[in-house]
Design an enzyme around this catalytic site. Structure first.
Site, PDB file in Angstrom:
ATOM      1  N   ASP A 224       0.827  -1.215   0.000  1.00  0.00           N
ATOM      2  CA  ASP A 224       0.000   0.000   0.000  1.00  0.00           C
ATOM      3  C   ASP A 224       0.858   1.262   0.000  1.00  0.00           C
ATOM      4  OD1 ASP A 224      -2.027  -1.877   0.209  1.00  0.00           O
ATOM      5  OD2 ASP A 224      -2.306  -1.585   2.361  1.00  0.00           O
ATOM      6  N   ARG A 284      -5.502  -2.222  -4.294  1.00  0.00           N
ATOM      7  CA  ARG A 284      -6.650  -2.843  -3.659  1.00  0.00           C
ATOM      8  C   ARG A 284      -7.412  -1.760  -2.908  1.00  0.00           C
ATOM      9  NH1 ARG A 284      -4.007  -6.194   1.467  1.00  0.00           N
ATOM     10  NH2 ARG A 284      -2.750  -4.487   2.315  1.00  0.00           N
TER      11      ARG A 284
END
Length: 366
Positions: A224, A284
């Protein structure tokens, strides 16, 4: 989030001939402060509605920098030839407790009651949870609307000193609106660049949208790399996924865009690189609550090898919601029709990209 609000059309960052403050070694010509935090405090305590400029001489500056909310905006820029000439860094792990965090972040009492950034520090040191969490793991944290950063390197140096588990270690966190970042290296591992819409209470909000423009920059991490609830445009920016820590996973984007908003992260004219053999994925959704459906568009960019071409987008973080793309339906004229913001599907898109990591190989630009 006001539909009647005027659009933001940022221009290039313009620097003055003479900054308001200069940070560098004591005794160096023009230096007004020896730490970046001291210069930020001085700028804020002027209570000026005019932009304040802080120039930083080349060197390594260890420690955190907190830029609080204020009536006026702050510009912080390096005076080196390259972004790497000015380094701001510290190793902060989201999994340490508040006592360890307090000793690490504030060893000499630079955050004190009465100083502008005290409320930021105090919010984190007062946590009663077992760990400080991602919201307090940033090296550079700003709540300043209109913040500008240029020609700097900001790094959370935790790196591979921890295992592959959950060790969020934010390099740069920004909560402000109309933020500009140009020619900045943002280096870390997990949650390298965290873009939120938090207010002074240090919690994500459902009624505020923050906007950020990142140009000519470099972002590096493993899990991330870019996450949060803000709206961000990346132009001519390099993203690199390293997997020396995780080995088994890596994601570039993790947007926590609210489902009722159409703009999350946009990367254009940028480059994506990843170490490892098809481990990395483009992103995501970061499902922090039931109102989240992360939104990302990558277009007119180069996606190089190292990415999972068969499954470029991963299942959502937190909720584990399986990724489901909207392939649309073909109308009677043979055209595919689909609503790109259909709440029943993920909102993660690629368009007109090139490179071995892209399913669609675009024609060269003319």
């Amino acid at each position: 989030m006001d539909p009647n609000a005027a659009p933001w059309t940022p221009s290039s960052i313009n620097l003055p001939k003479q900054p308001d403050f200069v940070v560098g070694p004591a005794g160096a010509q023009g230096v007004t402060h020896t730490t970046i935090q001291a210069a930020v405090d001085a700028a804020i305590t002027k209570h000026s509605a005019s932009r304040q400029y802080i120039a930083i001489l080349p060197g390594e500056y260890e420690g955190t920098v907190y830029v609080p909310a204020a009536p006026g905006s702050i510009t912080i820029y390096g005076l080196g030839e390259k972004a790497i000439d000015v380094k701001i860094g510290l190793a902060i792990d989201s999994e340490i407790d508040s006592t360890a965090w307090r000793h690490l972040v504030n060893p000499a009492g630079k955050y004190m009651p009465g100083k502008p950034a005290w409320y930021m520090f105090d919010n984190c040191q007062s946590k009663r949870s077992a760990t400080v969490g991602v919201m307090c793991s940033a090296v550079f944290w700003s709540q300043n609307n209109g913040l500008q950063l240029q020609n700097l390197t900001i790094q959370n140096t935790l790196g591979d000193s921890v295992d592959a588990g959950n060790h969020q270690a934010v390099a740069l966190r920004s909560d402000g609106d109309k933020v500009q970042i140009n020619n900045v290296n943002i280096l870390g591992r997990q949650n390298t660049f965290f873009v939120t819409n938090s207010g002074v209470q240090n919690t994500l909000q459902n009624n505020r949208l923050t906007r950020t423009l990142v140009t000519n920059s470099y972002v590096e991490g493993d899990v991330d790399l870019v996450s949060g609830r803000g709206a961000v445009v990346f132009d001519n920016t390099d993203f690199r996924v390293v997997n020396s820590r995780t080995q088994q996973e890596g994601y570039v984007f993790a947007p926590a865009t609210q489902s009722n908003l159409f703009y999350g992260f946009l990367a254009v004219n940028s480059r994506f690189n990843a170490a490892g053999d098809g481990v990395a994925q483009l992103g995501r959704s970061l499902d922090v609550d039931s109102a989240t459906n992360g939104q990302v568009v990558i277009r007119d960019s180069v996606i190089n090898e190292g990415f999972n071409v068969a499954k470029p987008w991963a299942d959502a973080a937190v909720s584990k919601r399986p990724f489901s793309g909207n392939t649309g339906a073909v109308d009677d004229k043979g055209n595919v029709q689909r609503n790109l913001n259909d709440a029943n599907f993920n909102r993660m898109w690629e368009y007109n990209n090139r490179g071995l990591g892209s399913n669609v190989v675009a024609e060269p630009k003319q």
